[in-house]
Design a protein around this motif. Structure first.
Motif, PDB file in Angstrom:
ATOM      1  N   ALA A   1       0.832  -1.214   0.000  1.00 55.34           N
ATOM      2  CA  ALA A   1       0.000   0.000   0.000  1.00 55.34           C
ATOM      3  C   ALA A   1       0.866   1.264   0.000  1.00 55.34           C
ATOM      4  CB  ALA A   1      -0.926  -0.004   1.212  1.00 55.34           C
ATOM      5  N   LYS A   2       2.042   1.187   0.618  1.00 52.79           N
ATOM      6  CA  LYS A   2       2.912   2.354   0.674  1.00 52.79           C
ATOM      7  C   LYS A   2       3.635   2.594  -0.652  1.00 52.79           C
ATOM      8  CE  LYS A   2       3.957   2.440   5.631  1.00 52.79           C
ATOM      9  NZ  LYS A   2       5.022   2.514   6.660  1.00 52.79           N
ATOM     10  N   ALA A   3       3.604   1.599  -1.541  1.00 51.87           N
ATOM     11  CA  ALA A   3       4.271   1.735  -2.835  1.00 51.87           C
ATOM     12  C   ALA A   3       3.384   2.389  -3.888  1.00 51.87           C
ATOM     13  CB  ALA A   3       4.734   0.361  -3.322  1.00 51.87           C
ATOM     14  N   ASP A   4       2.192   2.777  -3.512  1.00 53.43           N
ATOM     15  CA  ASP A   4       1.269   3.444  -4.435  1.00 53.43           C
ATOM     16  C   ASP A   4       1.954   4.669  -5.037  1.00 53.43           C
ATOM     17  OD1 ASP A   4      -0.725   4.983  -5.641  1.00 53.43           O
ATOM     18  OD2 ASP A   4      -2.243   4.357  -4.193  1.00 53.43           O
ATOM     19  N   PRO A   5       2.012   4.774  -6.371  1.00 47.38           N
ATOM     20  CA  PRO A   5       2.689   5.911  -7.014  1.00 47.38           C
ATOM     21  C   PRO A   5       2.171   7.268  -6.556  1.00 47.38           C
ATOM     22  CG  PRO A   5       2.230   4.199  -8.621  1.00 47.38           C
ATOM     23  CD  PRO A   5       1.532   3.781  -7.357  1.00 47.38           C
ATOM     24  N   THR A   6       0.890   7.344  -6.207  1.00 45.32           N
ATOM     25  CA  THR A   6       0.377   8.646  -5.767  1.00 45.32           C
ATOM     26  C   THR A   6       1.022   9.090  -4.455  1.00 45.32           C
ATOM     27  OG1 THR A   6      -1.461   7.590  -4.584  1.00 45.32           O
ATOM     28  CG2 THR A   6      -1.852   8.228  -6.869  1.00 45.32           C
ATOM     29  N   LEU A   7       1.593   8.124  -3.712  1.00 48.42           N
ATOM     30  CA  LEU A   7       2.227   8.442  -2.443  1.00 48.42           C
ATOM     31  C   LEU A   7       3.719   8.725  -2.591  1.00 48.42           C
ATOM     32  CD1 LEU A   7       0.591   5.734  -0.132  1.00 48.42           C
ATOM     33  CD2 LEU A   7       0.002   8.156  -0.269  1.00 48.42           C
ATOM     34  N   ILE A   8       4.364   8.071  -3.555  1.00 48.59           N
ATOM     35  CA  ILE A   8       5.838   8.149  -3.599  1.00 48.59           C
ATOM     36  C   ILE A   8       6.401   8.728  -4.890  1.00 48.59           C
ATOM     37  CG2 ILE A   8       6.050   6.188  -2.012  1.00 48.59           C
ATOM     38  CD1 ILE A   8       6.821   4.450  -4.405  1.00 48.59           C
ATOM     39  N   ALA A   9       5.535   9.065  -5.869  1.00 56.77           N
ATOM     40  CA  ALA A   9       6.055   9.588  -7.144  1.00 56.77           C
ATOM     41  C   ALA A   9       6.840  10.876  -6.939  1.00 56.77           C
ATOM     42  CB  ALA A   9       4.907   9.797  -8.125  1.00 56.77           C
ATOM     43  N   GLY A  10       6.335  11.750  -6.067  1.00 57.96           N
ATOM     44  CA  GLY A  10       7.042  13.009  -5.805  1.00 57.96           C
ATOM     45  C   GLY A  10       8.416  12.759  -5.200  1.00 57.96           C
ATOM     46  N   ASP A  11       8.484  11.776  -4.287  1.00 55.19           N
ATOM     47  CA  ASP A  11       9.775  11.433  -3.694  1.00 55.19           C
ATOM     48  C   ASP A  11      10.733  10.897  -4.754  1.00 55.19           C
ATOM     49  OD1 ASP A  11       8.886  12.186  -1.240  1.00 55.19           O
ATOM     50  OD2 ASP A  11       8.693  10.181  -0.406  1.00 55.19           O
ATOM     51  N   GLU A  12      10.231  10.020  -5.628  1.00 56.12           N
ATOM     52  CA  GLU A  12      11.091   9.445  -6.666  1.00 56.12           C
ATOM     53  C   GLU A  12      11.705  10.549  -7.526  1.00 56.12           C
ATOM     54  OE1 GLU A  12      12.065   6.453  -6.743  1.00 56.12           O
ATOM     55  OE2 GLU A  12      10.488   4.945  -6.845  1.00 56.12           O
ATOM     56  N   GLN A  13      10.888  11.523  -7.883  1.00 58.28           N
ATOM     57  CA  GLN A  13      11.380  12.619  -8.714  1.00 58.28           C
ATOM     58  C   GLN A  13      12.441  13.428  -7.974  1.00 58.28           C
ATOM     59  OE1 GLN A  13       8.338  15.433  -9.844  1.00 58.28           O
ATOM     60  NE2 GLN A  13       9.397  15.967 -11.740  1.00 58.28           N
ATOM     61  N   HIS A  14      12.185  13.651  -6.688  1.00 56.80           N
ATOM     62  CA  HIS A  14      13.147  14.433  -5.907  1.00 56.80           C
ATOM     63  C   HIS A  14      14.458  13.663  -5.717  1.00 56.80           C
ATOM     64  CE1 HIS A  14      13.820  17.991  -3.393  1.00 56.80           C
ATOM     65  NE2 HIS A  14      14.550  17.204  -2.611  1.00 56.80           N
ATOM     66  N   PHE A  15      14.362  12.371  -5.495  1.00 63.42           N
ATOM     67  CA  PHE A  15      15.568  11.562  -5.326  1.00 63.42           C
ATOM     68  C   PHE A  15      16.400  11.528  -6.608  1.00 63.42           C
ATOM     69  CE2 PHE A  15      13.224   9.207  -1.799  1.00 63.42           C
ATOM     70  CZ  PHE A  15      13.891   9.905  -0.809  1.00 63.42           C
ATOM     71  N   ALA A  16      15.740  11.581  -7.765  1.00 66.00           N
ATOM     72  CA  ALA A  16      16.472  11.640  -9.035  1.00 66.00           C
ATOM     73  C   ALA A  16      17.305  12.915  -9.104  1.00 66.00           C
ATOM     74  CB  ALA A  16      15.506  11.565 -10.211  1.00 66.00           C
ATOM     75  N   ALA A  17      16.722  14.019  -8.649  1.00 64.94           N
ATOM     76  CA  ALA A  17      17.462  15.283  -8.639  1.00 64.94           C
ATOM     77  C   ALA A  17      18.623  15.227  -7.650  1.00 64.94           C
ATOM     78  CB  ALA A  17      16.520  16.433  -8.276  1.00 64.94           C
ATOM     79  N   ILE A  18      18.409  14.582  -6.489  1.00 62.80           N
ATOM     80  CA  ILE A  18      19.482  14.443  -5.503  1.00 62.80           C
ATOM     81  C   ILE A  18      20.622  13.606  -6.082  1.00 62.80           C
ATOM     82  CG2 ILE A  18      20.086  13.396  -3.278  1.00 62.80           C
ATOM     83  CD1 ILE A  18      17.313  14.187  -2.267  1.00 62.80           C
ATOM     84  N   ALA A  19      20.274  12.494  -6.749  1.00 61.71           N
ATOM     85  CA  ALA A  19      21.293  11.618  -7.330  1.00 61.71           C
ATOM     86  C   ALA A  19      22.147  12.373  -8.344  1.00 61.71           C
ATOM     87  CB  ALA A  19      20.632  10.407  -7.983  1.00 61.71           C
ATOM     88  N   GLU A  20      21.501  13.162  -9.188  1.00 57.84           N
ATOM     89  CA  GLU A  20      22.236  13.933 -10.195  1.00 57.84           C
ATOM     90  C   GLU A  20      23.146  14.962  -9.533  1.00 57.84           C
ATOM     91  OE1 GLU A  20      21.372  16.743 -14.130  1.00 57.84           O
ATOM     92  OE2 GLU A  20      19.719  16.125 -12.822  1.00 57.84           O
ATOM     93  N   CYS A  21      22.611  15.650  -8.533  1.00 62.25           N
ATOM     94  CA  CYS A  21      23.393  16.677  -7.843  1.00 62.25           C
ATOM     95  C   CYS A  21      24.571  16.069  -7.095  1.00 62.25           C
ATOM     96  CB  CYS A  21      22.484  17.440  -6.879  1.00 62.25           C
ATOM     97  SG  CYS A  21      23.281  18.834  -6.059  1.00 62.25           S
ATOM     98  N   LEU A  22      24.350  14.905  -6.484  1.00 66.21           N
ATOM     99  CA  LEU A  22      25.431  14.225  -5.778  1.00 66.21           C
ATOM    100  C   LEU A  22      26.572  13.890  -6.737  1.00 66.21           C
ATOM    101  CD1 LEU A  22      23.695  11.737  -3.300  1.00 66.21           C
ATOM    102  CD2 LEU A  22      25.268  13.585  -2.722  1.00 66.21           C
ATOM    103  N   GLU A  23      26.209  13.365  -7.893  1.00 69.81           N
ATOM    104  CA  GLU A  23      27.223  12.998  -8.884  1.00 69.81           C
ATOM    105  C   GLU A  23      28.033  14.221  -9.309  1.00 69.81           C
ATOM    106  OE1 GLU A  23      27.493  10.822 -13.284  1.00 69.81           O
ATOM    107  OE2 GLU A  23      25.575  10.910 -12.206  1.00 69.81           O
ATOM    108  N   GLN A  24      27.342  15.324  -9.567  1.00 69.62           N
ATOM    109  CA  GLN A  24      28.031  16.550  -9.970  1.00 69.62           C
ATOM    110  C   GLN A  24      28.895  17.100  -8.839  1.00 69.62           C
ATOM    111  OE1 GLN A  24      24.921  19.193 -11.268  1.00 69.62           O
ATOM    112  NE2 GLN A  24      24.686  18.197 -13.265  1.00 69.62           N
ATOM    113  N   SER A  25      28.343  17.089  -7.620  1.00 69.70           N
ATOM    114  CA  SER A  25      29.071  17.637  -6.471  1.00 69.70           C
ATOM    115  C   SER A  25      30.349  16.861  -6.204  1.00 69.70           C
ATOM    116  CB  SER A  25      28.185  17.624  -5.222  1.00 69.70           C
ATOM    117  OG  SER A  25      27.056  18.442  -5.394  1.00 69.70           O
TER     118      SER A  25
END
Length: 717
Positions: free
Chosen positions: A18-42
């Protein structure tokens, strides 16, 4: 545009579908993608900057210090980013008036456009993430905490503070997941708990650093968590405590404790905090034994006896009361008692005895030079005086170089000297403190040895300085001869050869880099702030060791009066004022997050029998496993059964010195178990721990180390 992660940040088990519902975690997934990219650059940018700094010229003076500091800063930041991945993120919070989530991290992280991807957990903006409660939501609508396993989110739990915050949170479980996490398996090192810090703990972590803050709390209330995270918070947030201003000293009760918490500060990005036990502050601490005579230990626990070290040193700082004739090759010089007194005044207050010796000697030479009326040059006269055996012998007797161990050893072997330095001691007490082997150091001697070493300074420093001066003199003489030869060989006496005759240039040609520089004592201080855990055990004498290292009197003092083995009848304020602290604030922790109520129900009567007013905390969870009792002969079968059914976790046998530890099962005394925690504790013959307060405290401490299961075994094997 965000680059999608090749793998989801979430790795939720089927039971949490139930916690894996995209409506609950899609925003987090998008934010984590930005963190991953920034980490790599940093990481790439920091690596390039660090390489550039290391290739740059070292410079000298302040320039070299600034370069070293920048290399240290870049290295620490790079190490922190590489230590974690997406699990830099602790969770997120949503404001009641702003639907945009703010993500909280171990470190702050900003992308190339200036967008804040992570807010440093120590910043004021992150405070509601830790401090919000249903009674005081601090402007939050909701808060989400992540549980990371192997770099991916294995669970998360949501708390909602307003009716509007319920929207989009179908997987609500409020505090249940957090409470369940408290009973998760322990390991050999303290597990990461930054994401689960509670409001009562966070308030103390963020308290100001002026004066002394006492954190009083019973077992399982998170005192150690608070002490460690407060160290990292203060270094980050209080400019008065930075590394260049003294930094922070963290003092733990024993070595197993320091090993247990060793990963916590590095995981918070702080590698500059000095950690130690009291024994580590003194060279003799490693081999020191426990004082066999309780009365001797009591006498040595007094701060007055530590302060008597000042009198003991001053005994060796009295100028001669009779004058003397100093014979030189050219004339006799009268050195009066007043001249001696004038020379001794060259040592200003605060300069260690052994280091002041060089200043007094120079003043003595200056007085003799001024009184000399012969034809010799000052250089020749000085050389003659340095070889005057009678003068040197008299000076050595008047202001000798002293080893701390010799000074303290004399107190325990020369009764008249001890009576002189501590006149309040009775003749019987002076006699009791004497011992045959004065160098057989005990833990009770350490505060006196420390005070003596601080007051005396390093006796080798003076010898080292004389050797260095002699070596430099030889170099200068050799260089002067080389220069004279070069000038003599120069045809016209112009240009470089003429410049070589300048004294300042000749001094620059002398190489001082070959002179030995001892490694600095990183624990000598002074420190801007000192954190002391299990502080209820410190004697007044031991407190002096820490006061010597913290002139600002800025302390975080963590402890539990009910866990003091030798009793603690005073209030914290009374105890601390007596040892020299004045600005004292008290904070209490009363919620037991660690120990299940089944165990605390059995442990509480044990301590209350000896200390009716003990600060026994309230457990907030039930482990569902009752305390079991049995015979000592059952020890091995109990451990074998537990290990067979628990692939993870740690256990400890407390009170059985015959048990040999293994990878997952430690063997400790009650005293050395203090501050630690284990999934299973097997308590051996607690009835043998002793009578009175010490015995009750040992039993109480040992019982409350367990986070899941406690087994009490009695009898003999």
């Amino acid at each position: 545009m965000n680059h999608p992660l090749t793998t989801s940040a979430f790795d939720l088990p089927d039971r949490l579908s139930a916690k894996a519902d995209p409506t609950l975690i899609a925003g987090d997934e998008q934010h984590f993608a930005a963190i991953a990219e920034c980490l790599e650059q940093s990481i790439a940018e920091l690596t390039d900057r660090l390489d550039a700094e290391r290739r740059a010229p070292g410079g000298a003076g302040r320039q070299a210090m600034d370069r070293d500091a920048e290399i240290h800063r870049l290295t620490a930041r790079l190490r922190a980013l590489r230590r974690f991945g997406l699990d830099l993120c602790l969770g997120r919070m949503v404001g009641a008036d702003d639907p945009e989530p703010l993500y909280i991290g171990r470190l702050g992280l900003t992308d190339s456009t200036g967008r804040r991807l992570l807010i440093d957990w120590r910043s004021p903006a992150a405070e509601p993430f830790f401090g919000a409660t249903h009674g005081n939501p601090m402007g939050l609508a909701s808060r989400r905490r992540y549980r990371w396993t192997g770099g991916r989110i294995s669970d998360y739990w949501e708390e909602v503070f307003t009716p509007d915050g319920l929207d989009g949170h179908a997987a609500l479980d409020d505090q249940s997941a957090f409470v369940a996490s408290l009973g998760s398996n322990r390991s050999a090192r303290m597990r990461d708990v930054l994401g689960t810090i509670q409001a009562d703990q966070d308030a103390i972590i963020r308290a100001g650093s002026r004066g002394a803050l006492v954190v009083d709390g019973g077992p399982g209330t998170g005192k150690t968590v608070v002490a460690l995270h407060r160290s990292a918070y203060l270094l980050h947030s209080d400019p008065r405590l930075g590394h260049r201003r003294g930094g922070v000293l963290f003092v733990g009760p024993h070595r197993p404790y320091l090993a247990y918490v060793a990963d916590v500060l590095p995981s918070l990005g702080e590698e500059g905090v000095q950690t130690c036990t009291l024994r580590d502050l003194v060279a003799e601490g490693a081999a020191a034994t426990v004082e066999a005579d309780p009365e001797v230990a009591r006498l040595k626990s007094s701060a007055d006896l530590v302060k008597a070290i000042e009198t003991a040193v001053r005994f060796y700082e009295e100028p001669p009361t009779k004058g003397m004739t100093v014979t030189t090759h050219w004339s006799d010089i009268w050195l009066s008692a007043d001249d001696w007194a004038e020379a001794f005044e060259a040592a200003e207050p605060g300069i260690p005895h052994n280091e002041a010796r060089a200043l007094i000697w120079e003043e003595l030479l200056a007085i003799l030079t001024d009184k000399h009326d012969g034809d010799a040059s000052p250089e020749l006269l000085r050389k003659s005086l340095l070889q005057n055996r009678e003068l040197l012998t008299t000076f050595d007797r008047a202001w000798p170089l002293i080893e701390a161990a010799d000074l303290v050893g004399d107190l325990w072997s020369v009764p008249a000297y001890l009576r002189l330095c501590a006149p309040w001691l009775s003749r019987d007490e002076v006699r009791r403190l004497q011992r045959a082997n004065v160098q057989a150091w005990t833990a009770s001697d350490l505060p006196l040895l420390d005070a003596a070493r601080q007051r005396l300074g390093d006796p080798e420093a003076s010898r080292r300085r004389r050797r260095q001066e002699a070596a430099l003199a030889v170099q200068r003489e050799r260089m002067a001869q080389v220069v004279d030869n070069l000038i003599a060989a120069d045809d016209d006496g112009e240009g470089l050869m003429t410049q070589l005759s300048r004294a300042d240039l000749q001094r620059n040609l002398v190489d001082e880099s070959e002179l030995h520089t001892p490694e600095p004592d990183l624990l000598a201080g002074p420190f801007a702030h000192v954190v002391v855990d299990e502080a209820q055990e410190l004697t007044d004498a031991e407190w002096q060791m820490l006061l010597l290292r913290c002139p600002s009197r800025s302390f975080t003092i963590v402890g539990d009066r009910a866990q003091a083995r030798h009793g603690f009848t005073e209030s914290w304020q009374e105890r601390l004022k007596r040892i020299g602290l004045d600005r004292i604030n008290l904070a209490s922790l009363s919620i037991n997050y660690r120990t299940p109520e089944e165990i605390m129900t059995e442990a509480e009567p044990v301590i209350r029998a000896a200390l009716p007013d003990a600060n026994v905390p309230t457990s907030i969870r039930s482990g569902g496993v009752p305390v079991t009792h049995g015979s000592v002969s059952d020890r091995d079968s109990i451990l074998d059964r537990w290990l067979a059914t628990h692939a993870e976790g740690t256990a400890c046998v407390i009170g059985d010195p015959t048990f040999r530890p293994t990878d997952r099962v430690q063997s400790l005394t009650p005293e050395l178990s203090k501050g630690l925690e284990f999934d299973l504790v097997v308590l051996i013959a607690p009835e043998a721990f002793g009578e009175g307060i010490a015995g009750a405290v040992d039993r109480y401490v040992a019982m409350t180390r367990a986070t899941q299961q406690l087994v009490i075994l009695t009898g003999t094997s």
